[in-house]
Design a protein around this motif. Structure first.
Motif, short mmCIF file in Angstrom:
data_model
loop_
_atom_site.label_atom_id
_atom_site.label_comp_id
_atom_site.label_asym_id
_atom_site.label_seq_id
_atom_site.Cartn_x
_atom_site.Cartn_y
_atom_site.Cartn_z
N GLY A 153 0.81 -1.21 0.00
CA GLY A 153 0.00 0.00 0.00
C GLY A 153 0.85 1.26 0.00
O GLY A 153 1.78 1.39 0.80
N GLY A 160 -0.87 -6.33 0.88
CA GLY A 160 -2.20 -6.89 0.86
C GLY A 160 -2.61 -7.32 -0.53
O GLY A 160 -1.94 -7.02 -1.53
N TYR A 162 -5.74 -7.09 -3.22
CA TYR A 162 -6.87 -6.20 -3.48
C TYR A 162 -7.88 -6.89 -4.40
O TYR A 162 -7.51 -7.46 -5.43
CB TYR A 162 -6.40 -4.92 -4.15
CG TYR A 162 -5.44 -4.08 -3.32
CD1 TYR A 162 -5.89 -3.00 -2.58
CD2 TYR A 162 -4.08 -4.40 -3.28
CE1 TYR A 162 -5.01 -2.23 -1.82
CE2 TYR A 162 -3.20 -3.65 -2.52
CZ TYR A 162 -3.66 -2.56 -1.79
OH TYR A 162 -2.80 -1.81 -1.05
N LYS A 180 -9.38 -4.80 0.53
CA LYS A 180 -7.97 -5.18 0.74
C LYS A 180 -7.88 -6.25 1.84
O LYS A 180 -8.42 -6.07 2.93
CB LYS A 180 -7.14 -3.97 1.12
CG LYS A 180 -5.65 -4.27 1.31
CD LYS A 180 -4.86 -3.02 1.68
CE LYS A 180 -3.38 -3.33 1.89
NZ LYS A 180 -2.60 -2.14 2.28
#
Length: 612
Positions: A153, A160, A162, A180
């Motif tokens: 991010g 993460g 998405y 996320k």
């Protein structure tokens, strides 16, 4: 028989050296290949589990963006993004869903990439007002597709995965919902001393790893094209990308990788599997030092065995040479003895007489030894009979007390003309009588290993029958027995009557331990762990003193007063459990009291009642 000549000995030594060299060279190759095959098999199993865990974790959240995109509050906000009340409602809804699903972040963007609502709207690093139009997941959703992307991010600096989905208003795409997912919980479960698990992106850059120092490092050369593609999507924000100092190769059918770390080089066996939907490649790196050490140990063991065989052969050849020399000496001595035989005739006669006397004495001694052995066997039988009679006296005390109680109750019930209940008490007396007969039959075999057939026994039935036997003792001690056998039926390999004997002895001792105390609770629990079922009996008494814990299972050892026990119960119980192939142990509980543990083999189902 002639001794071994020197040329022949030299040939034998040369042949041994050739064989040893062949074992060292070819044996090491074969052993290394075999142990690497085993390591690869373990790695493939670990790889399948890792891929399944990742796939399962991702599939839980994949449909959620589309569901959130259809929510009335989200659709209304995208249709009227300047409405302050709609923004408040959308932010509250996204935060509630994020906390409920334990995801990382959820946010809503307009076409153009501006974020107008987010689950972290009230956080210091809120996504509200941020523009993420450069992200592929936004671009896919803006085109009406379900987007998927993994990255670091740019705002939260947290890795993460998405998921994105378009928001339709009046048949047009007016916004994008992004979900996320945090991947760190899965990554934390990968730490192991035997292997490393890494996940790489299409450019060969490590995105997930149990070793943080490997993150954002490339297993492939970071060419300008790869760096440009990564920078275009800002997949790793401002993280510094670098190449790991690796050297790839093959050994047979196995992929190998040498990695320089901490001024030393480590070799890994690589097993990998792609995840096309996520755009990942999952790799398991197994350290080959263990496999190569095992191979070297096997070769050394083979060489040691070969050396022992060579040494044994040398000893045999040497003995043969000495035997040949000895035979030559005996031949010379025999020729000399033939000349002196007449002179030694008188001496030989005297020796023969002495030998006959020694033989007679030895025969007399042998007769006396046999008589002594017979006396010892008889004494052993008498001791065993005494032990069994004492054991019978001890084991019948509890069932006989129960019989007396049922008989007294039956007499009272007959006087009150409650014949149905009295008949039930008589039936219980008959059952206890049969049980005592079965106990008597098995106590006859206490001093030797029983030859009865063991089989599956349902534990709940044994516990129920045991409580019937010791009910009078528990009532006398005002003890409360709490039973917890779990929800699934537990079946052990044992004999039902003898297992009852063990539980009766242990529960009776527990009743003695808590009698007169404030807490008179006795806990009996049972659980299955793999192929073993563990039965635990805990009392809240004073526990077992450390000074006698090592002797508590000895015959005739008792801490009770005179006339209150023979000290045979735990000894009999210990031998019964050993006959079942299990184990009986005792220890003190940290909260007070003694804990007896019975470990028995678990069985699948009861085909028929175990032979007793």
């Amino acid at each position: 028989m002639r001794p071994v000549s020197k040329p022949r000995a030299m040939l034998l030594v040369l042949g041994f050296a050739v064989v040893a060299t062949a074992v060292a060279v070819f044996g090491n190759v074969f052993a290394t290949r075999a142990y690497l095959d085993q390591a690869a098999t373990r790695g493939e199993t670990t790889l399948r589990l890792a891929v399944a865990a990742l796939t399962g974790h991702m599939s839980r959240f994949e449909p959620l963006p589309a569901l959130i995109a259809d929510h009335d509050d989200i659709v209304a906000l995208v249709a009227d993004p300047d409405n302050a009340s709609l923004r408040i409602r959308a932010n509250a809804y996204l935060k509630e869903i994020n906390q409920l699903l334990k995801s990382s972040d959820i946010y809503v963007m307009l076409i153009g990439g501006d974020t107008i609502a987010a689950s972290n709207y009230d956080a210091p690093l809120s996504f509200v007002g941020q523009n993420f139009s450069y992200r592929p997941y936004y671009q896919d959703a803006a085109e009406g597709k379900q987007g998927r992307f993994f990255a670091l991010g740019t705002t939260s600096l947290k890795r993460g995965y998405y998921f994105s989905s378009p928001v339709h208003v009046g048949g047009q795409i007016r916004g994008v919902v992004v979900f996320k997912v945090d991947i760190e919980p899965i990554e934390a479960s990968w730490k192991s001393d035997e292997y490393e698990i890494v996940v790489t992106d299409p450019e060969g850059i490590i995105f997930m790893s149990g070793r943080p120092e490997w993150l954002y490092a490339g297993l492939l050369p970071l060419t300008r094209e790869r760096l440009d593609r990564t920078a275009a999507s800002r997949r790793y924000a401002n993280a510094t990308l670098r190449e790991l100092p690796v050297r790839a190769g093959l050994q047979g059918v196995h992929r190998m990788m040498n990695l320089m770390a901490d001024k030393s080089e480590r070799e890994y066996l690589v097993v990998e599997e792609p995840m096309p939907e996520a755009g990942w490649t999952v790799s398991v790196l197994l350290d080959t030092s263990s496999a190569r050490s095992q191979a070297m140990t096997s070769v050394l063991a083979a060489l040691l065995l070969l050396g022992l065989a060579g040494l044994l052969g040398a000893v045999v050849l040497q003995r043969r040479a000495r035997l040949a020399e000895r035979m030559e000496m005996q031949r010379t001595a025999r020729e000399e003895l033939e000349h002196r035989v007449e002179e030694r005739t008188a001496d030989l006669a005297s020796v023969n007489s002495q030998l006959e006397l020694e033989v007679a004495e030895r025969r007399a001694t042998e007769v006396q030894l046999r008589q002594t052995q017979a006396d010892l066997i008889q004494a052993g039988k008498l001791a065993a009979l005494g032990q069994m009679s004492a054991a019978l006296s001890h084991e019948f005390n509890q069932p006989l007390a129960a019989v007396k109680t049922y008989a007294d109750n039956a007499a009272i019930l007959i006087d009150r003309k409650r014949t149905g209940e009295a008949r039930d008490n008589v039936a219980r007396i008959l059952a206890l009588t049969d049980r005592m007969a079965s106990i008597s039959r098995h106590l006859r075999n206490f001093a030797r290993k029983p030859n009865e057939r063991l089989g599956p026994v349902e534990l709940d039935e044994v516990v129920r029958d045991t409580l019937e036997i010791v009910a009078w003792r528990l009532k006398a001690a005002d003890a409360d027995v709490r039973i917890d056998l779990g929800t699934e039926p537990l079946i052990v390999r044992a004999g039902s009557v003898r297992l009852q004997q063990v539980l009766v002895n242990i529960l009776s001792n527990a009743a003695d331990a808590v009698e007169g105390l404030e807490n008179r609770t006795i806990e009996l629990t049972a659980r299955q762990a793999d192929a073993c079922i563990e039965i635990i009996v805990r009392d809240h008494g004073s526990g077992v003193p450390e000074a006698i814990s090592s002797r508590i299972f000895d015959p005739f050892f008792s801490t009770k007063g005179v006339g209150k026990g023979l000290g045979l119960g735990l000894s009999i119980s210990y031998n019964i459990i050993k006959d079942f192939g299990g184990n009986l142990s005792v220890q003190n509980h940290a909260g007070g009291g003694a804990v007896f543990r019975i470990q028995l083999t678990a069985m699948k189902a009861v085909a028929s009642e175990a032979a007793e």
